[in-house]
Write a protein that holds these residues in place. Sequence first.
Motif, PDB file in Angstrom:
ATOM      1  N   THR A 104       0.649  -1.037  -0.017  1.00 40.66           N
ATOM      2  CA  THR A 104      -0.182   0.195   0.187  1.00 40.66           C
ATOM      3  C   THR A 104       0.915   1.032   0.350  1.00 40.66           C
ATOM      4  O   THR A 104       0.256   2.321  -0.260  1.00 40.66           O
ATOM      5  CB  THR A 104      -0.725   0.061   1.724  1.00 40.66           C
ATOM      6  N   SER A 106       3.310   2.344  -1.139  1.00 47.20           N
ATOM      7  CA  SER A 106       3.818   2.137  -3.407  1.00 47.20           C
ATOM      8  C   SER A 106       2.898   3.515  -3.711  1.00 47.20           C
ATOM      9  O   SER A 106       3.490   4.345  -4.032  1.00 47.20           O
ATOM     10  CB  SER A 106       4.722   1.203  -3.746  1.00 47.20           C
ATOM     11  N   ALA A 107       1.920   3.389  -3.157  1.00 47.32           N
ATOM     12  CA  ALA A 107       0.432   3.752  -4.000  1.00 47.32           C
ATOM     13  C   ALA A 107       0.343   5.094  -3.199  1.00 47.32           C
ATOM     14  O   ALA A 107       0.008   5.857  -4.009  1.00 47.32           O
ATOM     15  CB  ALA A 107      -0.634   2.790  -3.754  1.00 47.32           C
ATOM     16  N   LEU A 108       0.174   4.757  -1.836  1.00 44.37           N
ATOM     17  CA  LEU A 108      -0.070   6.244  -1.307  1.00 44.37           C
ATOM     18  C   LEU A 108       1.613   7.602  -1.145  1.00 44.37           C
ATOM     19  O   LEU A 108       1.420   8.379  -1.375  1.00 44.37           O
ATOM     20  CB  LEU A 108       0.522   6.081   0.448  1.00 44.37           C
ATOM     21  N   GLU A 110       2.899   7.821  -4.334  1.00 46.38           N
ATOM     22  CA  GLU A 110       2.520   8.015  -5.602  1.00 46.38           C
ATOM     23  C   GLU A 110       2.008   8.932  -5.964  1.00 46.38           C
ATOM     24  O   GLU A 110       1.279  10.255  -5.995  1.00 46.38           O
ATOM     25  CB  GLU A 110       2.475   6.683  -6.304  1.00 46.38           C
ATOM     26  N   HIS A 111       0.739   8.489  -5.067  1.00 42.66           N
ATOM     27  CA  HIS A 111       0.271  10.132  -4.507  1.00 42.66           C
ATOM     28  C   HIS A 111       0.148  11.439  -3.713  1.00 42.66           C
ATOM     29  O   HIS A 111      -0.253  12.791  -4.712  1.00 42.66           O
ATOM     30  CB  HIS A 111      -0.893   9.457  -3.362  1.00 42.66           C
ATOM     31  N   SER A 114       2.653  13.257  -6.821  1.00 43.09           N
ATOM     32  CA  SER A 114       1.525  13.923  -7.832  1.00 43.09           C
ATOM     33  C   SER A 114       1.465  15.512  -7.054  1.00 43.09           C
ATOM     34  O   SER A 114       1.109  16.247  -8.277  1.00 43.09           O
ATOM     35  CB  SER A 114       0.057  13.271  -7.446  1.00 43.09           C
ATOM     36  N   ALA A 244      -3.910  -7.099   0.985  1.00 42.58           N
ATOM     37  CA  ALA A 244      -2.901  -6.009   0.112  1.00 42.58           C
ATOM     38  C   ALA A 244      -1.584  -6.701   0.355  1.00 42.58           C
ATOM     39  O   ALA A 244      -0.573  -5.965  -0.360  1.00 42.58           O
ATOM     40  CB  ALA A 244      -3.383  -5.611   1.264  1.00 42.58           C
ATOM     41  N   GLU A 248       2.065  -9.783  -7.026  1.00 40.93           N
ATOM     42  CA  GLU A 248       1.105  -8.718  -8.750  1.00 40.93           C
ATOM     43  C   GLU A 248       1.130  -9.909  -9.557  1.00 40.93           C
ATOM     44  O   GLU A 248       1.596 -11.132  -9.174  1.00 40.93           O
ATOM     45  CB  GLU A 248       2.132  -8.181  -8.434  1.00 40.93           C
ATOM     46  N   PHE A 292      -6.606   9.792  -0.170  1.00 38.02           N
ATOM     47  CA  PHE A 292      -5.893   8.801  -0.300  1.00 38.02           C
ATOM     48  C   PHE A 292      -7.366   7.369  -0.804  1.00 38.02           C
ATOM     49  O   PHE A 292      -7.902   7.668   0.636  1.00 38.02           O
ATOM     50  CB  PHE A 292      -5.275   8.002  -0.083  1.00 38.02           C
ATOM     51  N   LYS A 293      -6.937   6.757  -1.888  1.00 36.62           N
ATOM     52  CA  LYS A 293      -8.271   5.614  -1.593  1.00 36.62           C
ATOM     53  C   LYS A 293      -7.984   4.280  -2.747  1.00 36.62           C
ATOM     54  O   LYS A 293      -6.747   5.224  -3.245  1.00 36.62           O
ATOM     55  CB  LYS A 293      -8.820   6.306  -3.143  1.00 36.62           C
ATOM     56  N   PHE A 294      -7.866   3.508  -1.476  1.00 36.99           N
ATOM     57  CA  PHE A 294      -6.703   2.910  -1.470  1.00 36.99           C
ATOM     58  C   PHE A 294      -7.902   0.994  -1.785  1.00 36.99           C
ATOM     59  O   PHE A 294      -8.202   1.238  -0.918  1.00 36.99           O
ATOM     60  CB  PHE A 294      -5.580   2.314  -1.066  1.00 36.99           C
TER      61      PHE A 294
END
Length: 296
Positions: A104, A106-108, A110-111, A114, A244, A248, A292-294
């Motif tokens: 999770t 990595s996605a956060l 990236e958020h 941005s 989660a 992958e 943040f949406k995961f």
Amino acid sequence: MFLRQLTYLIALDRCRHFSRAAESCGVSQPALSAGIRQLEAELGITIIQRNRRFYGLTPEGERVLGWARQTLAALDGLRQEAAFAQNIAGGSVSVGTMPPALLTVSALLEHFRSVVPALHADVRVYSSGEIIHHLREHTLQIGLMYLDQVPQDGLYESHFLFAEKHVFVCSSFVRVPEKENISWQEIQAVPLCLLGQNMRSRQLIDKGFRQAGVVADVRLETDALELLHAELFRGRLASILPVAALPERAEERGLQIRQIEDMSCPDVGAVRLSQGQHTALSEYLWERVQTFKFAP
């Protein structure tokens, strides 16, 4: 009192050795020792238990260490504040995550990037209890953990990220029932690799086995998700993992996934200290956490 003396104290507590602490600070051992003695003389207390070697901190030293960490964290915040006022493009954030939420992060990040493109992130993997400890010690700014592990003492604020769900996962070589759900009794018959017992995720799994009245056949325990994933792809062991934390494209790569009957899990969220000074950057990133949406 010089800030470098506080830096020496923190390094000595971290390294537990005079020479290694001096090396990490880029000074000689005599210079570090002299700095610590100057700090003791100025405060009028004994901070270090010593006799040629480092034997730990005195109780008074432990309290000074806490203040040293807060002071240097505030100074770092001041520097970030000044840089943030000039240019929102950079800055740094320290994040602690439990292993099941590692993917999770990595996605956060990236958020975060941005809106803060040159953000520097220091990410460490801890148990939920360790995350709380490091937040309290100001060595972490944000933690990702199970929300039922956040102390209800008013010192922390949290934000829900997603509802956790654990699944049984194994390679196509493992024989399991051809159905969507699998029971604890059926899992009992399969050799497993699981996260370590200090992890909340594992404690939830052990609770499921106990409530079902069965004993798991655990062949490997580790806090490293990469090792669990490797064992799954080798096909010898199965596992129980949060969604989660699955590899992958798990199903595309030949893994079988089954829902587990009667398995409940707490929510996962982001946590930070609610008290103390927060820099403009940390406040900005916390606002980003709340958008943040995961979806595991």
